[in-house]
Design a protein around this motif. Structure first.
Motif, PDB file in Angstrom:
ATOM      1  N   ASP A   1       1.024  -1.273   0.078  1.00  0.00           N
ATOM      2  CA  ASP A   1      -0.120  -0.051   0.014  1.00  0.00           C
ATOM      3  C   ASP A   1       0.841   1.152  -0.036  1.00  0.00           C
ATOM      4  O   ASP A   1       0.454   2.223  -0.683  1.00  0.00           O
ATOM      5  CB  ASP A   1      -0.871  -0.030   1.295  1.00  0.00           C
ATOM      6  N   ILE A   2       1.997   1.219   0.744  1.00  0.00           N
ATOM      7  CA  ILE A   2       2.905   2.353   0.646  1.00  0.00           C
ATOM      8  C   ILE A   2       3.777   2.411  -0.486  1.00  0.00           C
ATOM      9  O   ILE A   2       4.307   3.398  -0.909  1.00  0.00           O
ATOM     10  CB  ILE A   2       3.366   2.678   2.065  1.00  0.00           C
ATOM     11  N   TYR A   3       4.423   1.169  -0.831  1.00  0.00           N
ATOM     12  CA  TYR A   3       5.261   1.065  -1.879  1.00  0.00           C
ATOM     13  C   TYR A   3       4.942   0.362  -3.148  1.00  0.00           C
ATOM     14  O   TYR A   3       4.835  -0.915  -2.952  1.00  0.00           O
ATOM     15  CB  TYR A   3       6.596   0.275  -1.252  1.00  0.00           C
ATOM     16  N   PRO A   4       3.958   0.924  -3.944  1.00  0.00           N
ATOM     17  CA  PRO A   4       3.236  -0.167  -4.792  1.00  0.00           C
ATOM     18  C   PRO A   4       4.089  -0.766  -5.722  1.00  0.00           C
ATOM     19  O   PRO A   4       3.815  -1.847  -6.138  1.00  0.00           O
ATOM     20  CB  PRO A   4       2.424   0.879  -5.712  1.00  0.00           C
ATOM     21  N   ASN A   5       5.240  -0.205  -5.842  1.00  0.00           N
ATOM     22  CA  ASN A   5       6.406  -1.031  -6.779  1.00  0.00           C
ATOM     23  C   ASN A   5       7.250  -1.891  -6.051  1.00  0.00           C
ATOM     24  O   ASN A   5       8.260  -2.358  -6.484  1.00  0.00           O
ATOM     25  CB  ASN A   5       7.321  -0.199  -7.582  1.00  0.00           C
ATOM     26  N   ILE A   6       6.876  -2.365  -4.694  1.00  0.00           N
ATOM     27  CA  ILE A   6       8.003  -3.350  -3.932  1.00  0.00           C
ATOM     28  C   ILE A   6       7.936  -4.440  -4.612  1.00  0.00           C
ATOM     29  O   ILE A   6       7.032  -4.903  -5.186  1.00  0.00           O
ATOM     30  CB  ILE A   6       7.296  -3.219  -2.630  1.00  0.00           C
ATOM     31  N   TYR A   7       9.144  -5.077  -4.728  1.00  0.00           N
ATOM     32  CA  TYR A   7       9.195  -6.585  -5.067  1.00  0.00           C
ATOM     33  C   TYR A   7      10.358  -7.195  -4.184  1.00  0.00           C
ATOM     34  O   TYR A   7      11.386  -7.012  -4.194  1.00  0.00           O
ATOM     35  CB  TYR A   7       9.623  -6.541  -6.480  1.00  0.00           C
ATOM     36  N   VAL A   8       9.718  -8.372  -3.482  1.00  0.00           N
ATOM     37  CA  VAL A   8      10.569  -9.204  -2.829  1.00  0.00           C
ATOM     38  C   VAL A   8      10.289 -10.591  -3.294  1.00  0.00           C
ATOM     39  O   VAL A   8       9.042 -11.050  -3.651  1.00  0.00           O
ATOM     40  CB  VAL A   8      10.065  -9.117  -1.344  1.00  0.00           C
ATOM     41  N   ASP A   9      11.255 -11.396  -3.649  1.00  0.00           N
ATOM     42  CA  ASP A   9      11.200 -12.793  -3.907  1.00  0.00           C
ATOM     43  C   ASP A   9      10.576 -13.611  -2.945  1.00  0.00           C
ATOM     44  O   ASP A   9       9.548 -14.415  -3.019  1.00  0.00           O
ATOM     45  CB  ASP A   9      12.706 -13.242  -4.191  1.00  0.00           C
ATOM     46  N   GLN A  10      10.991 -13.738  -1.745  1.00  0.00           N
ATOM     47  CA  GLN A  10      10.486 -14.274  -0.600  1.00  0.00           C
ATOM     48  C   GLN A  10      10.949 -13.701   0.639  1.00  0.00           C
ATOM     49  O   GLN A  10      11.738 -12.936   0.659  1.00  0.00           O
ATOM     50  CB  GLN A  10      10.920 -15.903  -0.683  1.00  0.00           C
TER      51      GLN A  10
END
Ligand code: SF4
Ligand code: SF4
Ligand code: SF4
Lengths: 419, 359
Positions: free
Chosen positions: B160-169
């Motif tokens: 919600d605060i970082y719409p572009n967040i990407y974490v594999d796991q």
């Protein structure tokens, strides 16, 4: 507020709590001259402690390129500026009086205001809360040097030479300093932060913390960090299970932390020093940290003027401008660089101990070897001996043995191509 | 003629003195009494617009910045809070309204603070220190949090605060559990990696059953969440057009020692506090009221006090004594007050004689 004695400043200073000291203190020496900026330390801490949700931005260990790099951005410039404003408001011209140097005040006496003294009536500590954007891009300005003003294309026709490079940068590797007078602890309105009696490691009680972030605001080194997913702050734990000797690998004796033990540049030496009731380090000339910090005085605290008495000591880089280094490490910089550049026979041997064993070294011995080299450094004759240094663990068992001259092994013909 | 000038001088000085005193840390809310009107049937637990609230008399309680214990924020934003209360002989509900220009209902980001509001009741007879009680004078605090409220409506995640967040796991987080593959909301199979939650910190729970935390305190720095089983205060809050309206509700009585129990026709004390997240207000940096009298009306529909007067009000001197000075602050403010008052007194006397000597 009570007064406490800060030996980095050579004087008493105000602190919200009365003086009380651990029996041992977690401490380390970081040799900036040898760091290769590989961030292995940074990654090791991340892989051990901060890989979970809400900890993405946390780098309890970080390596920043000075003078421009900083995580969170501009942390030191901002704190220095706050202090500067406080000094101006109070009409104080902060100065170190090196002539008053003594056993209790190795760097002389500092007359400026510390962060607990400059805080005013409303706060315990002078500080600021970094904005979210400032925690981003932790390695911004990596390997960026100051501009070279001389030759064409910014290149020097004569190369660089000591004592001061015109275009320079250096790595500053940082973890929580497990300060003697932690600013984070001073600022916490809930007393949720404590300093352990057995090793001086500073921890945030995860049960008492309510995520107010007063510690984040107060810690000048910005090593207390808020975790939005648990609404509680966290910080470097000094890898306390290793320091306690609880790690299965440790054989029941204190081990160096993860970030120290992985360092390929061999720049770190971590240990526990004995602390007297008055907070001074118990004299122990054969303890490598005591020897480096108190006797040779080649390793210096980071921004001692903040007044937290940090316990990570740095061997300053030989090539950076001295005023910048004095601002960062205090007035001991010139002496430290001079000693490091032409190390004494014993110092050269002790410097070999860095990052050679995972166990903490509590004592060293030196076996003398032959003279192997003579040279002139800064106009003075200098000799190098191939001495052997031996390190002992907490149970006084030999754990490492090294000679000053690295032994040369020649690979036999039949294994010439093997890896 | 000169008698008049002398009178003016004295009046001016008195006004100045008054101004100094008015600057003192507290605004007085003495003499205010909040009466919970008795109604029949269900209380409007999540309806601030309900007409039922009109049956309760609104009391505007003045608030000012907490100025006793550090950290101190002299300019907090909430200046007053409007309070209404209703009860139905089984439950009590409070409606609190105050102005707040911004809605701050997330604490996910490292520099985001929540809006919140609290009601405080003494757990002893009489009035302990109005800021979080004192040693031997515990208080029960109901703390409504805008972020808890928002999470009850829709669970928030880092996305919600970082719409572009990407974490594999996230190791030890299992996206298969409950969250349909959403890694940012996935439950942890090993709680040790959510340290605060692992040690039972109520704030760290991913889901709260109520937006209100039920707390006990006995002085600065002692605030302690009641156990999970002891969390029995309900709440509901809405923000619109620069006003928060928050309802607190609970059964009138509670068997827990850490909870206040309320009975009709008895005079109680109650105090309020509010925090504006946009102003980074949190912990002691808050607006607070002094103790206000509070009672439950006896019979439905009367809406008036059955008992009146200041019976339960401890005398002011007792209150001052109850304030445990935090050494430095008491000395500091005392010193400042002396610095102002002594020259002021000397000035008045000198002016008096100076003017008196004029022909
Ligand atoms: S470096 Fe910061 S977080 Fe660590 S002990 Fe010192 S003040 Fe606290
Ligand atoms: S001491 Fe341990 S917890 Fe602290 S920075 Fe190093 S690896 Fe991380
Ligand atoms: S691991 Fe060692 S050499 Fe590499 S960046 Fe860290 S301190 Fe420097």
């Amino acid at each position: 507020m009570p007064d406490v004695y800060n030996w980095h400043l050579g004087r008493k200073m105000t602190y919200p709590y009365p003086e009380a000291h651990p029996t041992k203190q977690f401490a380390a020496v970081f040799n900036i001259n040898r760091c290769i900026g590989c961030q292995t330390c940074t990654g090791s801490c991340k892989a051990t402690w901060t890989f979970s949700r809400g900890q993405e931005y946390m780098w309890w260990n970080n390596v920043e390129t000075k003078p421009y790099g900083s995580y969170p951005q501009h942390w030191d410039v901002k704190v220095l500026q706050l202090l500067d404003e406080a000094h101006q408001a109070a009409g104080v011209q902060p100065q170190w009086d090196h002539s008053q140097a003594s056993e209790q005040a190795p760097y002389g006496v500092y007359n400026g205001l510390t962060l607990t003294e400059a805080s005013g009536p409303n706060e315990q500590v002078l500080g600021y809360l970094p904005a979210e954007s400032e925690w981003r891009s932790p390695n911004f300005y990596e390997d960026t040097s100051t501009g070279y003003k001389g030759g064409a294309y910014g290149l020097s026709p004569d190369g660089a030479s000591l004592p001061e490079h015109q275009a320079w940068f250096f790595y500053l590797m940082r973890i929580c300093n497990h300060c003697t007078y932690p600013a984070c602890l001073a600022a916490c309105p809930r007393k949720a932060i404590y300093k352990r009696e057995e090793d001086g490691i500073v921890l945030i009680d995860q049960e008492r913390c309510r995520g107010y972030r007063k510690c984040v605001e107060a810690c000048p080194y910005k090593k207390s960090m808020y975790r939005g997913t648990t609404q509680v702050s966290e910080k470097c734990v000094g890898c306390y299970p290793r320091v306690e000797g609880a790690d299965p690998l440790s054989d029941g004796v204190p081990m160096e932390t993860r970030c120290m033990a992985v360092c390929p540049g061999k720049i770190r030496l971590n240990g526990l020093v004995d602390v007297a009731e008055d907070g001074s380090w118990v004299e122990n000339p054969k303890h490598p940290l005591y020897f480096l910090v108190r006797m040779e005085q080649i390793a210096l605290p980071l921004y001692p003027q903040f007044g937290t008495e940090p316990n990570i000591y740095y061997i300053p880089p030989r090539w950076a401008p001295r005023p910048y280094l004095r601002q960062m490490f205090g007035p001991g910089v010139d002496h430290a660089i001079e000693r490091y550049t032409a190390p004494s026979r014993e110092l050269l041997a002790v410097l070999q101990l860095f990052r050679t064993t995972q166990k903490m070294i509590f004592r060293y011995e030196i076996e003398e070897g032959p003279l192997v080299r003579e040279a002139e450094i800064n106009g003075k004759p200098w000799q190098m001996y191939d001495d052997t240094v031996i390190g002992f663990d907490a149970k006084d068992r030999e754990i490492v043995r090294l000679s000053v001259v690295e032994p040369l092994h020649e690979r036999p013909m039949e294994r010439l191509n093997s890896i | 003629m000169f008698t008049r000038s002398r009178l003016i001088v004295v009046a001016v000085c008195l006004l100045a003195l008054g101004a100094v005193l008015a600057n003192a840390p507290l605004v007085s809310s003495q003499g205010l009494t909040i009466t919970a009107a008795a109604i029949e049937g269900d209380l409007p637990l999540d309806a601030p617009d309900s007409a039922l609230w009109q049956q309760a008399t609104a009391v505007e309680v003045p608030m000012s910045a907490q100025m006793i214990a550090r950290p101190i924020m002299p300019e907090t934003n909430a200046k007053a809070i409007t309070v209404r209360a209703l009860h139905n002989n089984a439950e009590i509900a409070f409606l609190l309204e105050w102005q707040d220009a911004t809605r701050n209902d997330s604490t996910l980001s490292v520099d985001a603070f929540r809006d919140s509001v609290a009601i405080q009741f003494p757990l002893i007879d009489g009035q302990p220190f109005y800021c979080m009680g004192q040693q031997g004078g515990d208080v029960n605090i109901w703390h409504w949090k805008a972020d808890w409220q928002a999470a009850l409506i829709a669970q928030r995640s880092l996305q919600d605060i970082y719409p572009n967040i990407y974490v594999d796991q996230y190791p030890f987080a299992d996206p298969a559990v409950e969250t349909e593959g959403d890694i940012y909301l996935a439950a942890y199979t090993d709680l040790d990696y959510l340290t605060a939650e692992a040690v039972g910190n109520l704030l760290a729970l991913p889901v709260h059953l109520s937006p209100v935390e039920d707390i006990v305190a006995g002085g600065f720095g002692t605030l302690t969440s009641q156990s999970l089983e002891g969390q029995n205060v309900q709440g509901y809050g809405e923000w619109s057009d620069g006003v928060w309206r928050v309802i607190f509700s609970r059964s009138l009585t509670s068997a827990e020692a850490e909870d206040v129990s309320l009975a009709p026709e008895k005079l109680y004390s109650v105090a309020f506090a509010a925090w504006d997240g946009a102003n980074q207000e949190r912990n002691g940096a808050k607006s607070t009221s002094q103790w206000v009298s509070f009672q439950l009306a006896g019979a439905p529909g009367t809406g008036a006090a059955a008992t009146t007067g200041a019976a339960a009000q401890a005398p002011l001197t007792a209150r001052v004594a109850a304030i445990q000075p935090t050494g430095f602050n008491a000395l500091f403010w005392g010193f400042i007050a002396l610095l102002i008052l002594i020259p002021l007194g000397i000035g008045v006397v000198m002016l008096y004689f100076h003017l008196g000597n004029k022909p």
